[in-house]
Structure formats: structure tokens, C-alpha cells
Design an enzyme around this catalytic site. Structure first.
Site, PDB file in Angstrom:
ATOM      1  N   PRO A   9       3.588   3.910   5.236  1.00 14.75           N
ATOM      2  CA  PRO A   9       3.634   5.451   5.075  1.00 14.75           C
ATOM      3  C   PRO A   9       2.796   5.911   4.054  1.00 14.75           C
ATOM      4  O   PRO A   9       2.665   5.378   2.942  1.00 14.75           O
ATOM      5  CB  PRO A   9       5.245   5.426   4.880  1.00 14.75           C
ATOM      6  CG  PRO A   9       5.664   3.924   4.482  1.00 14.75           C
ATOM      7  CD  PRO A   9       4.638   3.131   5.129  1.00 14.75           C
ATOM      8  N   ASN A  10       2.291   7.026   4.471  1.00 11.18           N
ATOM      9  CA  ASN A  10       1.721   8.066   3.630  1.00 11.18           C
ATOM     10  C   ASN A  10       0.232   7.533   3.558  1.00 11.18           C
ATOM     11  O   ASN A  10      -0.397   8.272   2.904  1.00 11.18           O
ATOM     12  CB  ASN A  10       2.406   8.144   1.971  1.00 11.18           C
ATOM     13  CG  ASN A  10       3.782   8.967   2.499  1.00 11.18           C
ATOM     14  OD1 ASN A  10       4.049   9.917   3.443  1.00 11.18           O
ATOM     15  ND2 ASN A  10       4.876   8.287   1.796  1.00 11.18           N
ATOM     16  N   ARG A  17      -2.840  13.254  -0.953  1.00 13.67           N
ATOM     17  CA  ARG A  17      -1.591  12.863  -1.845  1.00 13.67           C
ATOM     18  C   ARG A  17      -2.149  12.393  -3.236  1.00 13.67           C
ATOM     19  O   ARG A  17      -3.145  11.484  -3.231  1.00 13.67           O
ATOM     20  CB  ARG A  17      -1.069  12.040  -1.196  1.00 13.67           C
ATOM     21  CG  ARG A  17      -1.378  10.653  -1.014  1.00 13.67           C
ATOM     22  CD  ARG A  17      -0.341   9.651  -0.270  1.00 13.67           C
ATOM     23  NE  ARG A  17       0.603   9.351  -1.058  1.00 13.67           N
ATOM     24  CZ  ARG A  17       1.168   8.123  -1.121  1.00 13.67           C
ATOM     25  NH1 ARG A  17       0.481   6.958  -0.401  1.00 13.67           N
ATOM     26  NH2 ARG A  17       2.113   7.654  -1.996  1.00 13.67           N
ATOM     27  N   TYR A  22      -4.581   7.695  -6.081  1.00 13.28           N
ATOM     28  CA  TYR A  22      -5.172   7.092  -5.109  1.00 13.28           C
ATOM     29  C   TYR A  22      -6.589   7.602  -4.557  1.00 13.28           C
ATOM     30  O   TYR A  22      -7.193   7.209  -3.747  1.00 13.28           O
ATOM     31  CB  TYR A  22      -4.186   7.596  -3.548  1.00 13.28           C
ATOM     32  CG  TYR A  22      -2.898   6.952  -3.857  1.00 13.28           C
ATOM     33  CD1 TYR A  22      -2.611   5.640  -3.651  1.00 13.28           C
ATOM     34  CD2 TYR A  22      -1.566   7.916  -4.188  1.00 13.28           C
ATOM     35  CE1 TYR A  22      -1.228   5.194  -3.668  1.00 13.28           C
ATOM     36  CE2 TYR A  22      -0.252   7.431  -4.381  1.00 13.28           C
ATOM     37  CZ  TYR A  22      -0.341   6.063  -4.000  1.00 13.28           C
ATOM     38  OH  TYR A  22       1.226   5.589  -4.286  1.00 13.28           O
ATOM     39  N   ASN A  73      -0.729  -3.161   3.874  1.00 12.08           N
ATOM     40  CA  ASN A  73      -0.179  -2.148   3.027  1.00 12.08           C
ATOM     41  C   ASN A  73       1.139  -1.715   3.354  1.00 12.08           C
ATOM     42  O   ASN A  73       0.872  -0.717   4.072  1.00 12.08           O
ATOM     43  CB  ASN A  73      -1.418  -1.150   2.645  1.00 12.08           C
ATOM     44  CG  ASN A  73      -1.014  -0.265   1.317  1.00 12.08           C
ATOM     45  OD1 ASN A  73       0.237  -0.310   1.010  1.00 12.08           O
ATOM     46  ND2 ASN A  73      -1.887   0.467   0.860  1.00 12.08           N
ATOM     47  N   ALA A  76       5.890   2.365   0.644  1.00 15.49           N
ATOM     48  CA  ALA A  76       7.012   2.071  -0.141  1.00 15.49           C
ATOM     49  C   ALA A  76       7.878   1.167   0.521  1.00 15.49           C
ATOM     50  O   ALA A  76       8.696   0.750  -0.215  1.00 15.49           O
ATOM     51  CB  ALA A  76       7.594   3.674  -0.055  1.00 15.49           C
ATOM     52  N   HIS A  79       8.755  -2.216  -1.018  1.00 16.17           N
ATOM     53  CA  HIS A  79       9.808  -2.448  -2.444  1.00 16.17           C
ATOM     54  C   HIS A  79      11.354  -2.767  -1.627  1.00 16.17           C
ATOM     55  O   HIS A  79      12.217  -3.003  -2.443  1.00 16.17           O
ATOM     56  CB  HIS A  79       9.847  -1.100  -3.265  1.00 16.17           C
ATOM     57  CG  HIS A  79       8.418  -0.785  -3.625  1.00 16.17           C
ATOM     58  ND1 HIS A  79       7.791  -1.452  -4.415  1.00 16.17           N
ATOM     59  CD2 HIS A  79       7.716   0.491  -3.578  1.00 16.17           C
ATOM     60  CE1 HIS A  79       6.776  -1.282  -4.490  1.00 16.17           C
ATOM     61  NE2 HIS A  79       6.580  -0.027  -3.973  1.00 16.17           N
ATOM     62  N   ASP A  86      10.616 -10.332   6.902  1.00 14.81           N
ATOM     63  CA  ASP A  86      11.136 -11.176   8.173  1.00 14.81           C
ATOM     64  C   ASP A  86      10.306 -11.081   9.338  1.00 14.81           C
ATOM     65  O   ASP A  86       9.955 -12.381   9.798  1.00 14.81           O
ATOM     66  CB  ASP A  86      12.567 -10.682   8.673  1.00 14.81           C
ATOM     67  CG  ASP A  86      13.629 -11.057   7.608  1.00 14.81           C
ATOM     68  OD1 ASP A  86      13.624 -12.132   6.889  1.00 14.81           O
ATOM     69  OD2 ASP A  86      14.720 -10.530   8.066  1.00 14.81           O
ATOM     70  N   GLU A  97      -1.076  -8.778   1.262  1.00 15.60           N
ATOM     71  CA  GLU A  97      -0.821  -7.639   1.013  1.00 15.60           C
ATOM     72  C   GLU A  97      -1.642  -7.028   0.151  1.00 15.60           C
ATOM     73  O   GLU A  97      -1.996  -7.457  -1.015  1.00 15.60           O
ATOM     74  CB  GLU A  97       0.578  -7.903   0.338  1.00 15.60           C
ATOM     75  CG  GLU A  97       1.385  -6.558   0.189  1.00 15.60           C
ATOM     76  CD  GLU A  97       2.740  -6.851  -0.266  1.00 15.60           C
ATOM     77  OE1 GLU A  97       3.590  -7.384   0.291  1.00 15.60           O
ATOM     78  OE2 GLU A  97       2.907  -6.304  -1.676  1.00 15.60           O
ATOM     79  N   HIS A  99      -2.405  -3.258  -2.112  1.00 14.84           N
ATOM     80  CA  HIS A  99      -1.982  -2.095  -2.600  1.00 14.84           C
ATOM     81  C   HIS A  99      -3.306  -1.331  -3.285  1.00 14.84           C
ATOM     82  O   HIS A  99      -3.793  -1.800  -3.980  1.00 14.84           O
ATOM     83  CB  HIS A  99      -0.917  -2.124  -3.654  1.00 14.84           C
ATOM     84  CG  HIS A  99       0.208  -2.549  -2.883  1.00 14.84           C
ATOM     85  ND1 HIS A  99       1.102  -1.956  -2.134  1.00 14.84           N
ATOM     86  CD2 HIS A  99       0.796  -3.853  -2.777  1.00 14.84           C
ATOM     87  CE1 HIS A  99       1.962  -2.820  -1.859  1.00 14.84           C
ATOM     88  NE2 HIS A  99       1.696  -4.071  -2.157  1.00 14.84           N
ATOM     89  N   ILE A 100      -3.372  -0.010  -2.929  1.00 13.52           N
ATOM     90  CA  ILE A 100      -4.533   0.767  -3.638  1.00 13.52           C
ATOM     91  C   ILE A 100      -4.376   0.957  -5.230  1.00 13.52           C
ATOM     92  O   ILE A 100      -5.288   0.819  -5.940  1.00 13.52           O
ATOM     93  CB  ILE A 100      -4.583   2.177  -2.911  1.00 13.52           C
ATOM     94  CG1 ILE A 100      -5.016   2.077  -1.433  1.00 13.52           C
ATOM     95  CG2 ILE A 100      -5.778   2.989  -3.488  1.00 13.52           C
ATOM     96  CD1 ILE A 100      -4.757   3.088  -0.587  1.00 13.52           C
ATOM     97  N   SER A 101      -3.146   1.304  -5.580  1.00 13.71           N
ATOM     98  CA  SER A 101      -2.834   1.237  -7.104  1.00 13.71           C
ATOM     99  C   SER A 101      -2.218   0.032  -7.398  1.00 13.71           C
ATOM    100  O   SER A 101      -1.893  -0.901  -6.836  1.00 13.71           O
ATOM    101  CB  SER A 101      -1.855   2.772  -7.067  1.00 13.71           C
ATOM    102  OG  SER A 101      -0.470   2.021  -6.653  1.00 13.71           O
ATOM    103  N   ARG A 106       2.924   1.203 -12.490  1.00 13.06           N
ATOM    104  CA  ARG A 106       3.783   2.462 -12.318  1.00 13.06           C
ATOM    105  C   ARG A 106       5.098   2.432 -12.430  1.00 13.06           C
ATOM    106  O   ARG A 106       5.729   1.788 -13.136  1.00 13.06           O
ATOM    107  CB  ARG A 106       3.251   2.751 -10.821  1.00 13.06           C
ATOM    108  CG  ARG A 106       1.910   2.924 -10.491  1.00 13.06           C
ATOM    109  CD  ARG A 106       1.379   3.318  -9.194  1.00 13.06           C
ATOM    110  NE  ARG A 106       1.904   4.472  -8.638  1.00 13.06           N
ATOM    111  CZ  ARG A 106       2.193   4.883  -7.445  1.00 13.06           C
ATOM    112  NH1 ARG A 106       1.721   3.876  -6.510  1.00 13.06           N
ATOM    113  NH2 ARG A 106       2.936   6.088  -7.292  1.00 13.06           N
ATOM    114  N   ARG A 110       8.464   0.109  -8.256  1.00 12.88           N
ATOM    115  CA  ARG A 110       7.354  -0.091  -7.644  1.00 12.88           C
ATOM    116  C   ARG A 110       6.746  -1.626  -7.906  1.00 12.88           C
ATOM    117  O   ARG A 110       6.079  -2.211  -7.266  1.00 12.88           O
ATOM    118  CB  ARG A 110       6.236   0.660  -7.774  1.00 12.88           C
ATOM    119  CG  ARG A 110       6.508   2.125  -7.307  1.00 12.88           C
ATOM    120  CD  ARG A 110       5.477   3.075  -7.335  1.00 12.88           C
ATOM    121  NE  ARG A 110       5.697   4.410  -7.009  1.00 12.88           N
ATOM    122  CZ  ARG A 110       5.785   5.172  -5.948  1.00 12.88           C
ATOM    123  NH1 ARG A 110       5.644   4.354  -4.948  1.00 12.88           N
ATOM    124  NH2 ARG A 110       6.151   6.116  -5.808  1.00 12.88           N
TER     125      ARG A 110
END
Length: 144
Positions: A9-10, A17, A22, A73, A76, A79, A86, A97, A99-101, A106, A110
Site C-alpha cells: 500500500p501507498n 507522499r 520517501y 515491500n 504498512a 507491522h 503465512d 523484505e 523498506h525505503i525508509s 521512525r 513501525r
């Protein structure tokens, strides 16, 4: 080697954003970077994105017997999505996995990834270059 890159998402709103977190590069920039870097490494890559948890799970399920690796990625969902965890465990495909940030620098919520235990490793905090690092890691995993 065939790798499925799944964005949650996002991620489609990159460049719009929270640019301070980001960056200003767009989702299209991300897709172009991944495709170019995969090509340099002789990796066939498919890139998908959804804001819907069930669609992300369907992408994971569809990777079974079709891909050598997954780069994800989860956004959200990282978390709290035990369903994505699963699904990753079920297909038994080496997963990284991304993550950009830096999720550990944060909000406190997160810093916990419930999906990470289903992954070989996590790359966090290197911006879009984290996806390039994940491609390199996939090659390393494949050589083992």
C-alpha cells in the site's frame, strides 16, 4: 533467475507522499530502476503493486512454481499482516523484505515487522537503492 517484486500500500504514491521520508522519485522511477538493474544482472523481473492485502497474498500464491525469489515491500502491512507472513511461509520461495525508509528510526510501531521472519533478510533505509541491494542479495542466495 525470475524474481517477483511486490509493492504494498501507498508505494504507488512515491514522489507524492512524505517526500522527506520517501524522496521525490516516483513509482515509475522505482519500476524503471528495478527493471534496468535486473536486466544488468540477467534477472527476469515482474513488478506488481496493490493497496489491497488479499491481492498481495494472491501475488505471493501465484509466485509458487513460477519464480525463484520474491522481493517484497509490504508497506504498512509489515507491522500487522500475519496473512502475508503465512502466504510467504506457504510458498517457500526465498524472500527479501525491503523498506525505503529505516523502519527502526521512525514511529515505534513501525520498528516491528511481523512479515520479516518469513524472509531470508531485510533491507531497510537505503531508499530506492534498497531494491537494487535486494536484487544483488537474490543472486547471492541463488549461488548457495
Amino acid at each position: 533467475m525470475k524474481v517477483l517484486v511486490i509493492n504494498g500500500p501507498n508505494i504507488n504514491l512515491l514522489g507524492i507522499r512524505e517526500k522527506s521520508i520517501y524522496g521525490s522519485e516516483s513509482y515509475e522511477d522505482l519500476c524503471n530502476l528495478v527493471a534496468e538493474e535486473a536486466s544488468k544482472r540477467n534477472i527476469s523481473v515482474t513488478i506488481v503493486q496493490s493497496n489491497i492485502e488479499g491481492e498481495l497474498i494472491n501475488f505471493i500464491h501465484g509466485a509458487y512454481d513460477s519464480y525463484d525469489g520474491i522481493i517484497i515491500n509490504p508497506g504498512a502491512y509489515t507491522h500487522y499482516s500475519y496473512a502475508i507472513y503465512d502466504a510467504l511461509k506457504a510458498v517457500m520461495i526465498p524472500t527479501i523484505e525491503v523498506h525505503i525508509s529505516n523502519i527502526h528510526a521512525r514511529d515505534e510501531f513501525r520498528s516491528k515487522s511481523v512479515t520479516a521472519p518469513a524472509a531470508v533478510g531485510i533491507i531497510s533505509g537505503f531508499g530506492l537503492k534498497g531494491y537494487v541491494l535486494a536484487l544483488e542479495a537474490m543472486l547471492h542466495i541463488k549461488q548457495k
